[in-house]
Design a protein around this motif. Structure first.
Motif, mmCIF file in Angstrom:
data_model
loop_
_atom_site.group_PDB
_atom_site.id
_atom_site.type_symbol
_atom_site.label_atom_id
_atom_site.label_comp_id
_atom_site.label_asym_id
_atom_site.label_seq_id
_atom_site.Cartn_x
_atom_site.Cartn_y
_atom_site.Cartn_z
ATOM 1 N N GLU A 293 12.321 16.168 -22.492
ATOM 2 C CA GLU A 293 12.468 17.675 -22.546
ATOM 3 C C GLU A 293 12.511 18.132 -23.984
ATOM 4 O O GLU A 293 13.451 17.661 -24.803
ATOM 5 N N ARG A 294 11.566 19.241 -24.106
ATOM 6 C CA ARG A 294 11.742 19.656 -25.584
ATOM 7 C C ARG A 294 10.924 21.161 -25.551
ATOM 8 O O ARG A 294 10.476 21.718 -24.468
ATOM 9 N N ARG A 295 11.389 22.040 -26.534
ATOM 10 C CA ARG A 295 11.030 23.351 -26.535
ATOM 11 C C ARG A 295 9.425 23.159 -26.932
ATOM 12 O O ARG A 295 8.834 22.479 -27.442
ATOM 13 N N GLU B 63 4.943 10.772 -21.292
ATOM 14 C CA GLU B 63 6.310 11.450 -21.163
ATOM 15 C C GLU B 63 6.967 11.707 -22.450
ATOM 16 O O GLU B 63 7.924 10.854 -22.911
ATOM 17 N N ASP C 74 3.747 20.537 -21.800
ATOM 18 C CA ASP C 74 3.811 18.877 -21.392
ATOM 19 C C ASP C 74 3.223 18.497 -19.956
ATOM 20 O O ASP C 74 2.658 17.789 -19.860
ATOM 21 N N ASP C 75 3.404 19.636 -19.172
ATOM 22 C CA ASP C 75 2.981 19.295 -17.766
ATOM 23 C C ASP C 75 1.484 19.622 -17.736
ATOM 24 O O ASP C 75 0.803 18.966 -16.891
ATOM 25 N N LYS D 270 12.228 26.119 -23.642
ATOM 26 C CA LYS D 270 12.181 24.885 -23.004
ATOM 27 C C LYS D 270 11.325 24.962 -21.753
ATOM 28 O O LYS D 270 10.462 24.161 -21.699
ATOM 29 N N ASN D 271 11.254 26.081 -21.098
ATOM 30 C CA ASN D 271 10.373 26.371 -20.048
ATOM 31 C C ASN D 271 8.947 26.456 -20.517
ATOM 32 O O ASN D 271 8.077 25.775 -20.047
ATOM 33 N N LYS E 124 8.006 22.834 -21.481
ATOM 34 C CA LYS E 124 7.741 21.974 -20.175
ATOM 35 C C LYS E 124 6.420 22.352 -19.641
ATOM 36 O O LYS E 124 5.676 21.474 -19.136
#
Length: 260
Positions: A193-195, A190, A180-181, A173-174, A177
Motif C-alpha cells: 500500500e502506498r500513495r 506487489e 499499482d492495480d 492512497k486510492n 492503489k
C-alpha cells in the motif's frame, strides 16, 4: 523541418472566464494535436521530443482549407520551406522511428482528447516543456520541476476518474492503489500500500520548498534518473487515461515474464 498546422482558437476565445496570462504558449488545438503524437511513444522505445517554436510563421485566413487535399499540402509545404529559407535555417532529413513508436494510436488519441480538457492539456504542455528544458544539462532541475506540475495534473485526473467510477473522496492512497492495480500488479509486482508516486514525495517537497519539515536544502535533491523515469511513467499514465487501455508494451512485458 517538422511543422504542424491546425484550426485553432486561443483559450480566452473558448471560455470567457479564462484567467489573464501573458504566458499562454500555444492554443489548445495545437497542444491537443501534439499530445496525440506524444502519447504514441513506446515506453521501451525512443522518446518523441518536440520543441515547438513560439513564433507562428503564418496565419491562414481561411477556415475552409481541406488539409487532406494534396494540393493544399503541397502549397503549405512550399510556404514552410520558403519561410525557413528566408530565416536561413538549415533543413535536414528526419528519421521518424516508424517501427519504434505506436503511431497507429494517434487517430484514437486525437479523437478522444478535447479542447476543453484543460488539466490534461496543461499536463501535456508541461511534458513538452520538460523535454525542451532537458536538452540542456543546466536546466535539468527545472525540467523535473515542470514534470512535477504534470504529476500534479495526473493526480487530479486520476482522482476525477475515481470519483466517476464511484469512489467517494478519493485520497492519494486510492490513487496509488489504482496506479499499482493498473501498471504493476498485472505484471506480478506487489509494491504494497502506498500513495500516488509516493517515492517522489519528499524530493518534491524539498525541491519546491528550500526550507521544509525535512530541513533546509541548498540544492534540489534530485537524480537524472528521476527525470527520465517520471517522464516515461507519466506519458504511460496519460496514454492510459485517454484510451482506457494499455499500449503494446504490456504484452511484451508479460511475455518477458512468461505470464502470457
Amino acid at each position: 523541418m517538422a511543422f504542424s498546422i491546425v484550426y485553432s482558437k486561443p483559450y480566452d476565445q473558448l471560455a470567457s472566464d479564462s484567467p489573464y496570462s501573458e504566458m499562454v504558449w500555444a492554443t489548445p488545438q495545437e497542444v491537443r494535436f501534439w499530445a496525440s503524437i506524444l502519447l504514441c511513444e513506446d515506453a521501451e522505445g525512443p522518446r518523441i521530443l518536440l520543441y515547438p517554436e513560439h513564433k507562428t510563421f503564418a496565419f491562414l485566413d481561411s477556415q475552409s482549407l481541406d488539409f487532406k487535399d494534396s494540393r493544399t499540402q503541397l502549397e503549405l509545404r512550399r510556404l514552410v520551406v520558403e519561410e525557413a529559407g528566408a530565416r536561413k535555417q538549415p533543413l535536414t532529413s528526419i528519421h521518424l522511428f516508424e517501427h519504434e513508436v505506436n503511431l497507429g494510436r494517434q487517430t484514437e488519441f486525437l479523437r478522444t482528447i478535447k479542447d476543453t480538457d484543460h488539466v490534461f492539456l496543461r499536463a501535456i504542455t508541461c511534458l513538452i516543456k520538460c523535454d525542451m528544458l532537458s536538452r540542456y544539462y543546466e536546466f535539468t532541475e527545472e525540467a523535473i520541476i515542470v514534470a512535477f506540475i504534470a504529476l500534479e495534473a495526473s493526480f487530479s485526473l486520476v482522482v476525477d476518474m475515481l470519483k466517476r467510477s464511484g469512489t467517494a473522496n478519493p485520497s492519494a492512497k486510492n490513487a496509488g492503489k489504482w496506479l499499482d492495480d493498473t501498471f504493476n500488479r498485472p505484471l506480478g509486482i506487489e509494491p504494497g500500500e502506498r500513495r500516488y508516486f509516493e517515492e517522489l514525495y519528499e524530493q518534491r517537497v524539498m525541491t519546491m520548498h528550500p526550507s521544509s519539515r525535512y530541513g533546509e536544502c541548498p540544492y534540489a535533491p534530485l537524480a537524472v534518473d528521476d527525470l527520465y523515469d517520471l517522464r516515461r511513467d507519466l506519458r504511460e499514465v496519460f496514454a492510459y487515461l485517454v484510451s482506457g487501455q494499455h499500449g503494446p508494451e504490456l504484452s511484451r512485458r508479460l511475455r518477458h515474464r512468461g505470464m502470457e
